[in-house]
Design a protein around this motif. Structure first.
Motif, PDB file in Angstrom:
ATOM      1  N   GLN A 244      54.209   0.394  -1.162  1.00 42.57           N
ATOM      2  CA  GLN A 244      53.964   1.764  -0.512  1.00 42.57           C
ATOM      3  C   GLN A 244      54.726   2.860  -1.309  1.00 42.57           C
ATOM      4  N   TRP A 245      53.178   3.443  -1.291  1.00 43.42           N
ATOM      5  CA  TRP A 245      53.788   4.795  -1.932  1.00 43.42           C
ATOM      6  C   TRP A 245      54.228   5.643  -0.917  1.00 43.42           C
ATOM      7  N   LYS A 246      55.718   6.508  -1.359  1.00 48.29           N
ATOM      8  CA  LYS A 246      56.197   7.554  -0.491  1.00 48.29           C
ATOM      9  C   LYS A 246      56.876   8.611  -1.299  1.00 48.29           C
ATOM     10  N   VAL A 247      57.756   9.400  -0.408  1.00 46.18           N
ATOM     11  CA  VAL A 247      58.165  10.717  -0.829  1.00 46.18           C
ATOM     12  C   VAL A 247      59.980  10.250  -0.575  1.00 46.18           C
ATOM     13  N   LEU A 248      61.147  10.191  -1.244  1.00 48.89           N
ATOM     14  CA  LEU A 248      62.573  10.236  -1.226  1.00 48.89           C
ATOM     15  C   LEU A 248      63.247  11.797  -0.895  1.00 48.89           C
ATOM     16  N   VAL A 249      63.117  12.172   0.188  1.00 51.45           N
ATOM     17  CA  VAL A 249      64.101  13.126   0.901  1.00 51.45           C
ATOM     18  C   VAL A 249      65.616  12.617   0.402  1.00 51.45           C
ATOM     19  N   TYR A 250      66.668  13.715  -0.011  1.00 51.40           N
ATOM     20  CA  TYR A 250      67.874  13.693  -0.291  1.00 51.40           C
ATOM     21  C   TYR A 250      68.492  14.668  -0.139  1.00 51.40           C
ATOM     22  N   ASP A 251      69.881  13.969  -0.192  1.00 56.28           N
ATOM     23  CA  ASP A 251      70.823  15.505  -0.412  1.00 56.28           C
ATOM     24  C   ASP A 251      71.441  15.209  -2.185  1.00 56.28           C
ATOM     25  N   ILE A 252      72.575  16.047  -1.887  1.00 58.87           N
ATOM     26  CA  ILE A 252      72.580  16.491  -3.660  1.00 58.87           C
ATOM     27  C   ILE A 252      74.456  14.912  -3.416  1.00 58.87           C
ATOM     28  N   PRO A 253      75.468  14.684  -2.277  1.00 61.74           N
ATOM     29  CA  PRO A 253      75.977  12.881  -1.962  1.00 61.74           C
ATOM     30  C   PRO A 253      75.521  12.150  -2.356  1.00 61.74           C
ATOM     31  N   SER A 254      73.993  12.140  -1.996  1.00 59.02           N
ATOM     32  CA  SER A 254      73.285  10.597  -1.369  1.00 59.02           C
ATOM     33  C   SER A 254      72.660  11.034  -3.090  1.00 59.02           C
ATOM     34  N   ARG A 255      72.421  11.486  -3.384  1.00 60.38           N
ATOM     35  CA  ARG A 255      71.533  11.265  -4.776  1.00 60.38           C
ATOM     36  C   ARG A 255      72.445  10.955  -5.859  1.00 60.38           C
ATOM     37  N   ASP A 256      73.502  11.404  -6.243  1.00 62.49           N
ATOM     38  CA  ASP A 256      74.136  10.838  -6.581  1.00 62.49           C
ATOM     39  C   ASP A 256      75.114   9.697  -6.644  1.00 62.49           C
ATOM     40  N   ILE A 257      74.887   9.130  -5.015  1.00 61.09           N
ATOM     41  CA  ILE A 257      74.918   7.010  -4.904  1.00 61.09           C
ATOM     42  C   ILE A 257      73.569   6.892  -5.411  1.00 61.09           C
ATOM     43  N   ILE A 258      72.384   7.576  -5.434  1.00 61.44           N
ATOM     44  CA  ILE A 258      71.696   7.007  -6.584  1.00 61.44           C
ATOM     45  C   ILE A 258      71.829   6.910  -7.723  1.00 61.44           C
ATOM     46  N   ALA A 259      71.705   7.962  -8.087  1.00 61.63           N
ATOM     47  CA  ALA A 259      71.843   7.711  -9.805  1.00 61.63           C
ATOM     48  C   ALA A 259      72.178   6.821 -10.700  1.00 61.63           C
ATOM     49  N   PRO A 260      73.731   6.049  -9.919  1.00 64.35           N
ATOM     50  CA  PRO A 260      74.305   5.626 -11.386  1.00 64.35           C
ATOM     51  C   PRO A 260      73.199   3.899 -11.606  1.00 64.35           C
ATOM     52  N   LEU A 261      72.500   4.456  -9.893  1.00 61.88           N
ATOM     53  CA  LEU A 261      71.880   2.742 -10.150  1.00 61.88           C
ATOM     54  C   LEU A 261      70.661   2.709  -9.975  1.00 61.88           C
ATOM     55  N   LEU A 262      69.732   3.190  -9.704  1.00 61.15           N
ATOM     56  CA  LEU A 262      68.858   3.239 -10.024  1.00 61.15           C
ATOM     57  C   LEU A 262      67.842   4.335 -10.803  1.00 61.15           C
ATOM     58  N   LYS A 263      67.108   4.056 -11.331  1.00 67.15           N
ATOM     59  CA  LYS A 263      66.524   5.255 -12.985  1.00 67.15           C
ATOM     60  C   LYS A 263      65.048   5.773 -11.963  1.00 67.15           C
ATOM     61  N   VAL A 264      64.894   6.914 -12.512  1.00 60.15           N
ATOM     62  CA  VAL A 264      63.527   6.785 -12.308  1.00 60.15           C
ATOM     63  C   VAL A 264      62.384   6.030 -12.475  1.00 60.15           C
ATOM     64  N   GLY A 265      62.171   5.007 -13.119  1.00 58.80           N
ATOM     65  CA  GLY A 265      61.351   3.419 -13.134  1.00 58.80           C
ATOM     66  C   GLY A 265      61.289   2.874 -11.850  1.00 58.80           C
ATOM     67  N   ALA A 266      62.619   2.643 -11.903  1.00 54.82           N
ATOM     68  CA  ALA A 266      62.847   1.916 -10.644  1.00 54.82           C
ATOM     69  C   ALA A 266      62.344   2.600  -9.879  1.00 54.82           C
ATOM     70  N   LEU A 267      62.483   4.032  -9.082  1.00 54.19           N
ATOM     71  CA  LEU A 267      62.300   4.549  -8.192  1.00 54.19           C
ATOM     72  C   LEU A 267      60.922   4.439  -7.578  1.00 54.19           C
ATOM     73  N   ARG A 268      60.064   4.909  -9.315  1.00 51.82           N
ATOM     74  CA  ARG A 268      58.497   4.463  -9.233  1.00 51.82           C
ATOM     75  C   ARG A 268      58.278   3.154  -8.819  1.00 51.82           C
TER      76      ARG A 268
ATOM     77  N   VAL B 260      61.415   9.127   3.098  1.00 51.42           N
ATOM     78  CA  VAL B 260      62.671   7.547   3.568  1.00 51.42           C
ATOM     79  C   VAL B 260      64.071   8.969   2.926  1.00 51.42           C
ATOM     80  N   TYR B 261      63.975   9.475   3.935  1.00 55.90           N
ATOM     81  CA  TYR B 261      65.327  10.264   3.723  1.00 55.90           C
ATOM     82  C   TYR B 261      66.862   9.176   3.318  1.00 55.90           C
ATOM     83  N   PHE B 262      67.296   9.733   2.895  1.00 54.98           N
ATOM     84  CA  PHE B 262      69.046   9.253   2.469  1.00 54.98           C
ATOM     85  C   PHE B 262      69.586  10.977   2.136  1.00 54.98           C
ATOM     86  N   ILE B 263      70.566  10.871   3.583  1.00 50.91           N
ATOM     87  CA  ILE B 263      70.900  12.010   3.213  1.00 50.91           C
ATOM     88  C   ILE B 263      72.591  11.390   3.696  1.00 50.91           C
ATOM     89  N   GLN B 264      73.733  12.728   3.981  1.00 51.09           N
ATOM     90  CA  GLN B 264      74.570  12.849   5.356  1.00 51.09           C
ATOM     91  C   GLN B 264      74.110  13.126   6.571  1.00 51.09           C
TER      92      GLN B 264
END
Length: 605
Positions: A30-54, A77-81
């Motif tokens: 389902q096509w969607k938007v991800l809204v994040y803050d900086i600490p939550s972005r850093d949690i995602i970064a080592p695990l899921l690359k842009v291709g995986a998010l797509r 989808v919000y992923f935030i502190q």
């Protein structure tokens, strides 16, 4: 049978994938938007690359703090502190009807006051049925399968700041933040550990609170460990028990990338030395890269040799594949092989080039700064073996950067024992000061050593009636003594391989020894006498010397580093099947970041 904790990185990636699916079923997009803050972005970064998010349907990823246009036919989808500012921004988005649905995921459980604030923000929304609010337990960064950080920057500085800078209330809140992150790790692993810590200071404060929190999670049935699995030990240590490891120049690949090239979140930004004004080239390192997987913890010269071998083998394979044959069928087979393997060969060449470039970049600094000489001299100082005094003086006299010289000098100072002649050290302290080096970091280290020696003479931890902030200046002198005495059989193995067995690794080795092993029992009993031991299952103190552990979650309060992690992994390789260690810390810091914290503390002490 033995139980092994699952990969923390895989567990967190799986939990994140469930969060990022939003309302979509597993397997559907389902096509969607991800809204994040900086600490939550850093949690995602080592695990899921842009291709995986797509592949999960994420077409846009946007910072919550930026102005965003309405996309009111797409869910978000919000992923935030769960912070006051983030909650107000969520309320603003809902009032402006930016998105079709709102899946609001907090990276850790929201407090009651902030939940009430969210309710106030959403009370005027006409349709709240399209808003879902969920607590997650994901406020940690899994950098490796068994290595995590809470990304609480400058944690050593905060935990050791005077009360005039960090109040008791602020310190209490900071300890709670550490407990929240550590509880999230345990919850993702779904294990119920026995909690052990050094006595006194921040480590015991965290241990007491995390034990109570795990009991709550058991009662709430959020933590449901398998009855058949053996229990690990959760070992909490204080950074002050071993300062030199944070200052030393390492010689393994991963540590060098972090220390010399500033690797962050498994990514290195490399400048072209021939064109400094050009943009940096990013290199991402992860477990999908076989060379990285096999060589991240190896010594630099080994990695450099293997990178050269990989390049030579690649050239041979390429020449073989592209070889022209006089036989038509053989020629067609070669063409078919070349076409089918073109993609994999291109990817392999890209990875080989990356590691070759990184190895050369490290080599430039190694030669320019004599990092190999720094490493060998520091190992000798820390291990109290013979070293070349002329090499020490040459390095302090001007080799490398000012930071390199200060790091070596601090290690030399810390290696001095009471009763040693300190005239030479004092002479160099004055000389370095005249050379323009800022010696504020030394001021803090001196104060800490003086405090420790006073505590040893008094036979106590000292300052028991001092404020909460001040008690954090102390560290377990009894524990340090026990570490020195705990001469395990393994230590001789390490020394024979020219590997320094660090204090933390000695401590883990002692605790994970079989209590039935008579040769190791005395050292283990001496060690455990200096520890705070608690069983969250019963809520009571225990004698950990009677327990047998095969696995440990080791957590460094005040900041960790790759050198310590690798030392534990090297130890693990020599253990019987079933021994396993997960390592984590309040933050992952290199030597420059640690010296900056010492400088702050020295300036404000």
């Amino acid at each position: 049978l033995f139980f092994r904790m699952q990969s923390l990185q895989e567990k967190e990636a799986k939990a994140l994938a469930a969060v990022l699916r939003g309302g979509a079923d597993e397997g559907s997009i389902q096509w969607k938007v991800l809204v994040y803050d900086i600490p939550s972005r850093d949690i995602i970064a080592p695990l899921l690359k842009v291709g995986a998010l797509r592949n999960m349907g994420i077409t846009l990823h946007l910072n919550i703090a930026t102005e965003r246009q309405a996309i009111n036919d797409a869910p978000a989808v919000y992923f935030i502190q769960p912070t006051e500012n983030n909650i107000r921004l969520v309320g603003k988005d809902c009032k402006q009807n930016l998105y079709a649905q709102y899946y609001i995921n907090f990276s850790f459980p929201v407090t009651r006051p902030l939940l009430e604030l969210l309710a106030q923000e959403l009370v005027a929304i006409p349709n709240v049925s399209n808003i879902r609010v969920m607590d997650q337990f994901l406020n940690f960064i899994a950098l490796e399968a068994d290595f995590f950080s809470l990304q609480l920057q400058k944690s050593y500085q905060i935990l050791h700041s005077p009360q005039s800078l960090v109040s008791d209330q602020q310190m209490e809140s900071y300890i709670d933040t550490i407990v929240s992150g550590l509880s999230s790790v345990v919850l993702q692993l779904q294990v119920l550990p026995v909690v052990v810590s050094v006595q006194g200071g921040a480590a015991q404060m965290v241990a007491e609170k995390v034990g109570a929190r795990l009991l709550d999670l058991l009662r709430e049935r959020q933590l449901e460990p398998s009855a058949s699995q053996s229990r690990p030990v959760l070992l909490l240590c204080d950074r002050s028990n071993d300062l030199p490891v944070c200052l030393a120049h390492s010689w393994n690949y991963r540590s060098l990338l972090h220390d010399v090239l500033g690797m962050k979140l498994n990514k290195v930004e490399l400048k072209d030395p021939e064109n400094p004004s050009a943009p940096s080239k990013p290199y991402e390192l992860d477990q999908r890269d076989q060379f990285w997987r096999q060589n991240a913890g190896e010594l630099y010269h080994v990695v450099a040799d293997r990178a050269s071998e990989e390049l030579e083998n690649f050239k041979k394979d390429k020449d073989k594949t592209m070889a022209v044959s006089d036989d038509f069928e053989s020629a067609m087979a070669n063409v078919s092989t070349m076409m089918s393997s073109a993609g994999s060969m291109k990817e392999k060449k890209k990875l080989i080039d990356m590691h070759t470039n990184l190895a050369f970049a490290l080599l430039r600094d190694i030669k320019k700064r004599q990092l190999d000489a720094y490493h060998h001299t520091e190992v000798a100082l820390i291990n109290k073996t013979e070293y070349e005094k002329s090499k020490l003086e040459e390095l302090l006299g001007g080799a490398g950067t000012d930071l390199d010289r200060l790091r070596l000098f601090l290690i030399w100072f810390l290696a001095m024992e009471e009763g040693d002649d300190e005239k030479e050290v004092n002479r160099w302290e004055r000389k370095l000061g005249k050379d323009g080096l800022d010696m504020a970091a030394l001021t803090f280290v001196k104060n800490m050593r003086a405090f420790t020696r006073t505590s040893l003479r008094d036979g106590s931890q000292g300052a028991k009636d001092a404020s909460l902030s001040n008690t954090l200046l102390g560290f377990s002198t009894g524990l340090t003594d026990s570490i020195k005495k705990a001469k395990t059989q393994l230590e001789s193995t390490f020394k024979s391989k020219d590997i320094l067995l660090l204090p933390l690794t000695r401590m883990v080795d002692a605790i994970l020894q079989d209590p039935g092993n008579s040769a190791a029992r005395k050292g283990r009993e001496e060690m455990t006498k200096t520890l705070y031991c608690h069983d969250p299952k019963t809520g009571s103190r225990i004698d950990v010397a009677q327990f047998k552990f095969n696995q440990a979650i080791v957590f460094m309060v005040g900041g960790g580093n790759y050198t310590e992690y690798q030392n534990l992994k090297d130890w693990e390789k020599l253990q019987p099947k079933g021994k396993h260690v997960v390592y984590g810390s309040t933050d992952l810091m290199n030597a420059e970041e640690f010296v900056e914290q010492l400088h702050f503390l020295g300036t404000n002490s």
